[in-house]
Design an enzyme around this catalytic site. Structure first.
Site, mmCIF file in Angstrom:
data_model
loop_
_atom_site.group_PDB
_atom_site.id
_atom_site.type_symbol
_atom_site.label_atom_id
_atom_site.label_comp_id
_atom_site.label_asym_id
_atom_site.label_seq_id
_atom_site.Cartn_x
_atom_site.Cartn_y
_atom_site.Cartn_z
ATOM 1 C CG ASN A 116 -2.009 -1.129 1.071
ATOM 2 O OD1 ASN A 116 -1.975 -1.949 0.003
ATOM 3 N ND2 ASN A 116 -2.741 -1.234 1.949
ATOM 4 C CB THR A 161 -16.100 39.378 -29.725
ATOM 5 O OG1 THR A 161 -16.806 40.631 -30.676
ATOM 6 C CG2 THR A 161 -14.743 40.233 -29.135
ATOM 7 C CG HIS A 162 -20.288 37.622 -30.202
ATOM 8 N ND1 HIS A 162 -21.001 37.043 -29.315
ATOM 9 C CD2 HIS A 162 -19.493 38.737 -29.830
ATOM 10 C CE1 HIS A 162 -20.792 37.885 -28.235
ATOM 11 N NE2 HIS A 162 -20.388 39.078 -28.518
ATOM 12 C CB SER A 283 -9.633 13.184 -48.931
ATOM 13 O OG SER A 283 -10.732 12.432 -49.545
ATOM 14 C CG ASN A 291 -8.329 16.423 -44.750
ATOM 15 O OD1 ASN A 291 -8.888 17.418 -45.035
ATOM 16 N ND2 ASN A 291 -8.487 15.016 -44.910
ATOM 17 C CD GLU A 296 -9.237 17.614 -38.698
ATOM 18 O OE1 GLU A 296 -10.652 17.345 -39.052
ATOM 19 O OE2 GLU A 296 -8.623 17.185 -39.677
ATOM 20 C CE1 TYR A 323 -4.482 0.359 -2.647
ATOM 21 C CE2 TYR A 323 -5.351 -1.529 -1.841
ATOM 22 C CZ TYR A 323 -4.827 -0.823 -3.137
ATOM 23 O OH TYR A 323 -4.901 -1.327 -4.205
ATOM 24 C CD GLN A 328 -4.824 -3.750 -9.159
ATOM 25 O OE1 GLN A 328 -4.345 -4.216 -8.125
ATOM 26 N NE2 GLN A 328 -5.779 -4.694 -9.883
ATOM 27 C CE LYS A 331 -0.785 1.278 -9.604
ATOM 28 N NZ LYS A 331 -2.428 1.308 -8.904
#
Ligand code: ARG
Length: 472
Positions: A116, A161-162, A283, A291, A296, A323, A328, A331
């Site tokens: 532990n 903005t926007h 593509s 692309n 992305e 514990y 476990q 991880k």
């Protein structure tokens, strides 16, 4: 030969039946926790060194154990170690192998210790090094952003903005916004690495140990800033992993926003930047396509890092002290968070110097959309009109421009004077894009001069941070 054929599980004393085969595989963690082997061995060497100093094991026993552990470390590094599911986790695999190699003296290693406190120590040691690796990539990305900002300090682009054209800004200023976010991300990582750098060893299973251990010595040997104050807390909490994961989620959020801009900017309607072929794919059906896969994917990977953060928070929320086997499950999300973050930062750091800005396009985009309307309003204010009235005046000029298909700078003086007779010939100085950005000439403003000053300050701060060595 499998370890399991030679060595029994160390806890079988009170058991009469062997473990169900599926349960054995279901409860094992060795398939993933073996990744921390180097740190498990380091922790064991420090532990046994301390045990010898306080007289719990002899010097000779210590030396046999350390050389046995070193040999196992080599075996693992060379990929020659046989990991066994039957031995459940990395800790029992290594201990069994030690006993197999050096005999029963190897069984003394686990004196005054439990898996532990061992696992809680391993994760901290592992994560501490990984934060160091992440910071290297983060700093490389920061350097790349500073160079790009410097190169494009004078480049005009529309500020949004926007996502509507708002005011012209310099490309360098825009890039420095991303830089600032990374400065905070960097400090969050440093900050959490200090809180994490506290040693659980000595907590043993949960209550501490009856041996006369010297925890400060072990902590010092392992480079921990201190030994944990409370044994129950030390073995059970995983808040350090959660804190790191939340810092990681914030970095990914920043990279994802940045990715969104890169995707937009490389698209045909924008065409603000180009990424090299080496960072893009095509593509299989549309021959013209190039692309922006890297941004992305980084945007997409952000989701799994958020998921891991929520997973870890949820993992902890129902656990009583101390514990529990639930832990476990800490991880795999943590490992994947580190891998995803490190990879994303690396690919961004590699990509940054390759970004080519289409300056004519960014400037042309800024020239559209009445981006200097605020400058005209400020000009009318300087002639003595209250801002609210000048806003109205310029709003009418913009409406006229939309009807006539003309931007403000394209109107004649007499056209502009229809909206206010306070407008004079010098108005054209403020209606230019260069005049507009140059006028925002204060700390934090978009003027090229200020961008250069911000870059210089950033470089000074960067080298101060590196010199201070405030990295655990
Ligand atoms: N494999 C375990 C984990 O990852 C190590 C600690 C096990 N302790 C125990 N009492 N079963 O958390």
């Amino acid at each position: 030969m499998e370890n399991s054929e030679l060595i029994e599980k160390p806890w079988t004393g009170r058991f009469t039946e062997s473990t169900d085969a599926f349960v054995e595989a279901f409860t094992a963690s060795v398939t993933f926790d073996q990744r921390m082997a180097e740190y498990d061995i380091k922790g064991s060497i420090a532990h046994v060194t301390m045990l010898a100093e306080v007289g719990v094991v002899s010097i000779d026993e210590r030396d046999q154990i350390i050389s046995g552990l070193d040999n196992i470390g080599r075996e693992i590094a060379e990929g020659k170690f046989n990991w066994s599911i039957a031995l459940e986790d990395l800790h029992m695999n290594i201990e069994s192998r030690l006993v197999q190699n050096i005999g029963s003296v190897g069984k003394k290693l686990h004196t005054g210790r439990s898996r532990n406190d061992q696992v809680a120590t391993d994760i901290r040691l592992w994560l501490r090094d990984e934060i160091g690796n992440i910071l290297v990539e983060l700093e490389r990305l920061q350097d790349g952003l500073l160079s790009l900002a410097e190169r494009e300090a004078d480049t005009i682009m529309p500020g949004f903005t926007h996502l509507q054209t708002a005011q012209p800004v310099t490309f360098g200023h825009h890039i420095m916004a991303w830089y600032e976010m990374l400065v905070r991300d960097h400090s969050r990582l440093i900050d959490c690495s200090h809180r994490m750098n506290v040693m659980p060893l000595g907590a043993a299973a949960l209550a501490g140990t009856t041996y006369p251990i010297d925890r400060d010595m072990t902590a010092q040997l392992l480079g921990f800033e201190s030994a944990a104050e409370n044994s129950l807390d030390a073995v059970s909490d995983r808040d350090f992993s959660i804190e790191f994961s939340s810092a990681a989620a914030l970095i990914m959020m920043h990279l994802s926003r940045f990715s969104e801009e890169l995707v937009l900017w490389t698209s045909d309607p924008f065409s603000f930047i180009e990424l090299p072929d080496s960072f893009c794919t095509g593509s299989s059906i549309m021959p013209q396509k190039k692309n922006p896969d890297v941004p992305e994917l980084v945007r997409g990977k952000t989701g799994r890092v958020y998921g891991h953060l929520i997973g870890l928070l949820t993992l902890m929320k129902g656990q009583p002290l101390a514990y529990n086997k639930d832990n476990q499950e800490d991880k795999e999300p943590l490992f994947d968070t580190v891998d995803t973050l490190k990879g994303s930062l690396k690919v961004y750091a590699d990509m940054m110097p390759t970004v080519v800005v289409n300056r004519d396009n960014t400037r042309a985009a800024a020239a559209k959309g009445f981006s200097t309307a605020t400058d005209l309003a400020d000009y009318v204010v300087r002639a003595g009109v209250p801002f609210r009235d000048s806003h109205e005046i310029v709003g009418k000029a913009v409406r006229y421009g939309i009807e006539q298909g003309k931007d403000l700078a394209e109107m004649s003086l007499s056209e502009l004077q229809q909206f206010s007779d306070l407008i004079e010939e010098d108005v054209f100085e403020v209606l230019t894009l260069e005049g507009s950005v140059a006028a925002r000439n204060h700390r934090g403003g978009t003027a090229p001069q200020q961008v250069r000053a911000a870059i210089a300050r950033a470089r000074t701060n960067q080298s101060a941070i590196k010199k201070s060595g405030d990295i655990v």
